[in-house]
Design an enzyme around this catalytic site. Structure first.
Site, short mmCIF file in Angstrom:
data_model
loop_
_atom_site.label_atom_id
_atom_site.label_comp_id
_atom_site.label_asym_id
_atom_site.label_seq_id
_atom_site.Cartn_x
_atom_site.Cartn_y
_atom_site.Cartn_z
N HIS A 179 -28.56 18.56 48.52
CA HIS A 179 -27.46 18.56 48.96
C HIS A 179 -27.04 19.92 49.40
O HIS A 179 -26.39 20.83 49.90
CB HIS A 179 -26.42 17.91 48.39
N ASP A 213 -30.92 12.70 46.35
CA ASP A 213 -30.46 14.03 46.29
C ASP A 213 -30.86 15.66 45.57
O ASP A 213 -30.76 15.44 44.35
CB ASP A 213 -29.33 13.87 45.82
N SER A 293 -24.69 22.61 41.03
CA SER A 293 -25.58 21.85 41.53
C SER A 293 -27.07 21.47 41.58
O SER A 293 -28.00 22.82 42.03
CB SER A 293 -25.65 21.09 42.84
#
Length: 439
Positions: A179, A213, A293
């Site tokens: 992402h 992801d 992230s």
């Protein structure tokens, strides 16, 4: 982390790669059987650690025939056959050499691919610190040189999304979250990695897995960066100390510390069935915020045990974005290695499917109810039926549809796994050989 997306738990999802089921008024929402986590409690949502925003075609075979009235080779001198044979052999060797060069040329034109996967690159698995190390300072000193900031185009803005990553090997590969770079990858936008000293390197996506992801980047000029040591999440225990490293809120080289607060936590991220990811996560209370992230979660031996990917939030937070409340989730390093190996070899990742849809809206905790079984799928071949309730996978309890999807995704395509199923009040076991989808 990139921007935080709330999870929509009311859309269908197939536990085997089938398109999400259509919502119906008389039943709970369904999801394709792949395995999802329990929905968050009221007022909470799972968020990806958002990228912080700074402001051959084959010829048909030929058939050779002989005439019935003439034996093969009749009237042809023997020396001619020797000459023809020698010429054929020479042409074959030449063609093989040319073919090999052509194939090698294709490989060379695809930056970052490695035919042997992880076996073909220089990774590190030796712990840099002793097992009894209790110093977060020592961990930080070891891992900061191996952690990078990711700057990627977002909605047409260069550097519009920032996240984190870590150096996988000495060949220039970096691991991050899908992402973080998804928008840039789809729009062929610029991506940069920034090391601890502020040096910038152009990077490109080798391959991505929206399902897990994860993404593998390749920076051709980043071959002097230090690879992080790869550990094992399976040896973690609740209460073990861990350290999260990354660029939360755009603040590069940030270190936070905490403990493992739970293991094998089924979690789903994303705000629609199309962009949801399912994680059998390591849960931690180490502070994780937008921009973290893709960064490493590290044990006190200085080894990466997970990739920070999601946070729980109650809304609000710093700069108008939801922030840390002490509940963060990391993708186990074992899954990271499997997915990275697939991407390095082919540019694609694969995940297991069974070809059924499962209800995910209920919270009874007594299993996952099968809403639909698709024709010509592993689930149908194994005898799984609509309204079966799956209570365990390989002996591990399944509480709901999300947990079933996650349980399936911890295995690999081609594996045969055992489901414990309740049908008409009777318990039985069903063995299903997992199919495969790209994603």
């Amino acid at each position: 982390m990139g921007e935080t997306d709330s999870v929509n738990h009311d859309e269908g999802r197939d536990a085997g790669g089938v398109d999400p089921g259509t919502e119906r008024d008389d039943t709970e929402p369904t999801r394709p059987l792949t395995g999802q986590p329990s929905a968050p409690e009221a007022g909470q949502s799972w968020l990806p650690p958002l990228p912080a925003r700074p402001g051959q075609h084959h010829a048909a075979p030929q058939h050779l025939t002989r005439t019935a009235d003439r034996p093969a080779g009749a009237g042809v001198p023997w020396w001619m056959w020797v000459a023809v044979g020698g010429l054929a052999l020479a042409l074959g060797l030449f063609g093989g050499a040319v073919g090999a060069l052509l194939v090698q040329g294709l490989v060379d034109e695809t930056p970052g691919l490695v035919s042997d996967g992880l076996d073909g690159v220089d990774t590190v698995s030796t712990p840099p610190l002793p097992a009894d190390n209790g110093s977060v300072t020592a961990v930080a000193q070891q891992l900061l040189p191996s952690t990078v900031q990711i700057s990627a185009e977002f909605e047409g803005e260069a550097g519009g999304a920032t996240g984190s990553g870590f150096v996988l090997d000495r060949q220039g590969h970096v691991i991050t979250n899908n992402h973080v770079v998804e928008d840039a990858a789809e729009g062929d936008g610029p991506i940069e990695i920034v090391d601890e000293d502020g040096n910038r390197y152009d990077a490109e996506v080798v391959g991505r897995s929206p399902v897990y992801d994860l993404a593998v980047l390749f920076a051709a000029k980043a071959t002097k960066l230090h690879p992080a040591s790869l550990g094992a999440s399976r040896v973690l225990r609740v209460g073990d100390g861990v350290v999260a490293i990354g660029s939360p809120l755009g603040l590069s080289s940030t270190v936070t510390a905490g403990i493992v607060s739970a293991l094998d936590r089924p979690v789903t991220t994303g705000d629609s069935a199309n962009d949801s990811s399912y994680i059998n996560a390591v849960q931690t209370d180490a502070a994780i915020n937008p921009g973290n992230s893709g960064g490493p979660l590290v044990d006190l031996k200085g080894q990466v045990v997970g990739v920070n990917s999601a946070i729980a939030t109650t809304g609000g937070g710093f700069g108008g974005e939801s922030g840390n409340i002490g509940v963060g989730f990391a993708i186990p390093i074992e899954q990271v290695q499997i997915t990275a190996d697939q991407i390095l070899k082919t540019g694609e990742a694969r995940y297991p499917v069974i070809g059924a849809q499962v209800q995910t809206g209920g919270r009874e905790g007594d299993g996952a109810r099968i809403d639909q079984v698709m024709p010509d799928t592993p689930a149908q071949a194994a005898g799984l039926r609509k309204d079966d309730v799956v209570t365990a996978v390989e002996g591990e309890r399944v509480t709901d549809g999300i947990a079933l999807i996650v349980a399936i995704r911890t295995h690999q395509p081609g594996e045969t796994i055992e489901f414990t199923v309740v049908r008409d009040g009777e318990e039985r076991t069903i063995k299903i050989t997992l199919g495969s989808e790209t994603g």
